[in-house]
Write a protein that holds these residues in place. Structure first.
Motif, PDB file in Angstrom:
ATOM      1  N   GLY A 224      50.200  54.594  23.217  1.00  0.00           N
ATOM      2  CA  GLY A 224      51.232  54.345  24.223  1.00  0.00           C
ATOM      3  C   GLY A 224      50.731  54.476  25.642  1.00  0.00           C
ATOM      4  N   ILE A 225      49.479  54.108  25.888  1.00  0.00           N
ATOM      5  CA  ILE A 225      48.902  54.198  27.227  1.00  0.00           C
ATOM      6  C   ILE A 225      49.226  52.917  27.992  1.00  0.00           C
ATOM      7  CG2 ILE A 225      46.756  54.447  28.538  1.00  0.00           C
ATOM      8  CD1 ILE A 225      45.546  55.825  26.059  1.00  0.00           C
ATOM      9  N   PRO A 226      49.772  52.997  29.175  1.00  0.00           N
ATOM     10  CA  PRO A 226      50.082  51.783  29.946  1.00  0.00           C
ATOM     11  C   PRO A 226      48.815  51.082  30.421  1.00  0.00           C
ATOM     12  CG  PRO A 226      50.518  53.746  31.252  1.00  0.00           C
ATOM     13  CD  PRO A 226      50.209  54.231  29.875  1.00  0.00           C
ATOM     14  N   PHE A 227      48.891  49.769  30.569  1.00  0.00           N
ATOM     15  CA  PHE A 227      47.728  48.993  31.018  1.00  0.00           C
ATOM     16  C   PHE A 227      48.212  47.810  31.842  1.00  0.00           C
ATOM     17  CE2 PHE A 227      49.051  47.563  26.822  1.00  0.00           C
ATOM     18  CZ  PHE A 227      49.229  46.199  27.011  1.00  0.00           C
ATOM     19  N   LYS A 228      47.291  47.228  32.598  1.00  0.00           N
ATOM     20  CA  LYS A 228      47.582  46.048  33.403  1.00  0.00           C
ATOM     21  C   LYS A 228      46.853  44.839  32.821  1.00  0.00           C
ATOM     22  CE  LYS A 228      48.060  48.695  37.711  1.00  0.00           C
ATOM     23  NZ  LYS A 228      47.548  48.873  39.101  1.00  0.00           N
ATOM     24  N   VAL A 229      47.339  43.650  33.150  1.00  0.00           N
ATOM     25  CA  VAL A 229      46.686  42.425  32.697  1.00  0.00           C
ATOM     26  C   VAL A 229      46.497  41.499  33.892  1.00  0.00           C
ATOM     27  CG1 VAL A 229      47.656  42.584  30.375  1.00  0.00           C
ATOM     28  CG2 VAL A 229      48.870  41.277  32.134  1.00  0.00           C
ATOM     29  N   ILE A 230      45.459  40.677  33.817  1.00  0.00           N
ATOM     30  CA  ILE A 230      45.226  39.637  34.820  1.00  0.00           C
ATOM     31  C   ILE A 230      44.933  38.336  34.092  1.00  0.00           C
ATOM     32  CG2 ILE A 230      44.384  41.166  36.643  1.00  0.00           C
ATOM     33  CD1 ILE A 230      41.541  40.412  35.855  1.00  0.00           C
ATOM     34  N   GLN A 231      45.267  37.220  34.728  1.00  0.00           N
ATOM     35  CA  GLN A 231      45.041  35.907  34.152  1.00  0.00           C
ATOM     36  C   GLN A 231      43.765  35.297  34.740  1.00  0.00           C
ATOM     37  OE1 GLN A 231      46.438  33.870  31.938  1.00  0.00           O
ATOM     38  NE2 GLN A 231      48.228  35.092  31.350  1.00  0.00           N
TER      39      GLN A 231
ATOM     40  N   ALA B 102      41.902  46.249  34.148  1.00  0.00           N
ATOM     41  CA  ALA B 102      42.917  45.352  33.609  1.00  0.00           C
ATOM     42  C   ALA B 102      42.358  44.515  32.466  1.00  0.00           C
ATOM     43  CB  ALA B 102      43.443  44.438  34.708  1.00  0.00           C
ATOM     44  N   LEU B 103      43.208  44.211  31.495  1.00  0.00           N
ATOM     45  CA  LEU B 103      42.836  43.322  30.405  1.00  0.00           C
ATOM     46  C   LEU B 103      42.876  41.881  30.920  1.00  0.00           C
ATOM     47  CD1 LEU B 103      45.009  44.854  27.529  1.00  0.00           C
ATOM     48  CD2 LEU B 103      42.786  45.621  28.396  1.00  0.00           C
ATOM     49  N   VAL B 104      41.942  41.056  30.444  1.00  0.00           N
ATOM     50  CA  VAL B 104      41.850  39.668  30.902  1.00  0.00           C
ATOM     51  C   VAL B 104      42.489  38.754  29.865  1.00  0.00           C
ATOM     52  CG1 VAL B 104      40.300  37.807  31.606  1.00  0.00           C
ATOM     53  CG2 VAL B 104      39.734  40.184  32.156  1.00  0.00           C
ATOM     54  N   LEU B 105      43.390  37.885  30.333  1.00  0.00           N
ATOM     55  CA  LEU B 105      44.100  36.967  29.449  1.00  0.00           C
ATOM     56  C   LEU B 105      43.794  35.524  29.811  1.00  0.00           C
ATOM     57  CD1 LEU B 105      47.698  38.546  29.366  1.00  0.00           C
ATOM     58  CD2 LEU B 105      45.804  38.964  27.784  1.00  0.00           C
ATOM     59  N   TRP B 106      43.885  34.660  28.810  1.00  0.00           N
ATOM     60  CA  TRP B 106      43.892  33.213  28.994  1.00  0.00           C
ATOM     61  C   TRP B 106      45.242  32.736  28.481  1.00  0.00           C
ATOM     62  CZ3 TRP B 106      41.513  29.221  25.234  1.00  0.00           C
ATOM     63  CH2 TRP B 106      41.634  27.938  25.761  1.00  0.00           C
TER      64      TRP B 106
END
Length: 282
Positions: free
Chosen positions: A58-65, A36-40
């Motif tokens: 167009g590849i799906p991905f997930k994110v976490i905070q 998962a990509l990390v977000l602030w």
């Protein structure tokens, strides 16, 4: 959510090489984006390369905070620690990241000391000269070297490269064209000479570093010979009153063999270095 790209954070970590970027792209196309990509909030902190490739194909991905960040410095420290823990990060980049961490922590310590001093000045009487005691921050050279898994000498060499090396020489170190040790030596040259050395390629850089070391060695004054104790007013060694036993003879021979072994190892290392230089020059 619209993900925002902060240019400072995107450029904070060294970009991938073409080969590394191509390998990452192949992996994402074959296996998808597993991490998962990390977000602030809405700012991307970790995964800039993956995000760009996923957007392109167009590849799906997930994110976490990450909710622990309170400032941009917190984000940068997290990014540094995250990359220092990766095996793929080279020695030079680990040293650069560790030195960046040192600067951030040192600035924080200074700011904290100034804050405590201001608070004490508001409470303590004007004639008080007492200095506030700030929290200790681990920013010694040994701490930085330990964080980067490098020697203190290597950290010193990386600092020298950062201060005096031209961008061309720094890029040569990152690309592995020249070692950190040799680059720190070449960095003592004038900028135009550094650029010329890099343009000459790997062999030219190695030769330049060798010549600089030889010039330094030739310019050093010879070390004065240490006088024997009896030459400096001491008592001369007394001769043995009795012949050595067989055990003592064997111990003396072992000591001589150890000295000879050490000398042979040194000669062997010197010969291997000369052979390596001859191979590179061929």
């Amino acid at each position: 959510m619209q993900i925002k790209i902060n240019d400072v954070l995107r450029a904070y970590i060294e970009p991938l090489t073409e080969a590394e970027h191509a390998a990452l792209e192949r992996s994402l196309l074959a296996e998808g984006c597993r991490d998962a990509l990390v977000l602030w909030d809405d700012i991307l902190v970790d995964g800039h390369n993956r995000y760009a490739i996923c957007q392109q194909h167009g590849i799906p991905f997930k994110v976490i905070q990450n909710t622990t960040f309170k400032s941009m410095e917190d984000v940068m420290l997290w990014m540094i620690d995250n990359h220092l823990g990766r095996r793929s990060v080279g020695d030079f980049q680990r040293g650069v990241l560790a030195l960046r961490k040192k600067d951030i922590l040192a600035q924080r310590a200074e700011a904290e000391a100034a804050r405590l001093k201001a608070e004490d000045a508001a409470i303590a009487p004007p004639e008080s000269d007492a200095e506030p005691v700030a929290a200790k921050v681990r920013t010694s050279r040994e701490d930085i070297a330990r964080a980067a898994r490098l020697s203190t000498n290597t950290i010193s060499q990386i600092e020298k490269i950062q201060k005096t090396a031209t961008p061309e020489l720094v890029e040569a170190v990152r690309a592995g064209t020249i070692s950190i040790n040799a680059a720190a030596t070449v960095a003592t040259l004038a900028p135009e000479d550094q650029v010329q050395a890099v343009a000459g390629g790997k062999k030219f850089l190695q030769q330049a570093a060798k010549e600089i070391r030889e010039q330094r060695a030739a310019s050093r004054p010879p070390k004065p010979a240490r006088p024997a104790p009896w030459e400096d007013g001491g008592e001369p060694p007394s001769l043995p009153s009795e012949p050595l036993t067989e055990v003592e003879h064997l111990r003396a021979e072992v000591a001589q063999l150890k000295e000879r072994n050490a000398a042979l190892r040194a000669e062997n290392a010197e010969l291997r270095e000369r052979i390596s230089q001859l191979v590179d020059a061929s």
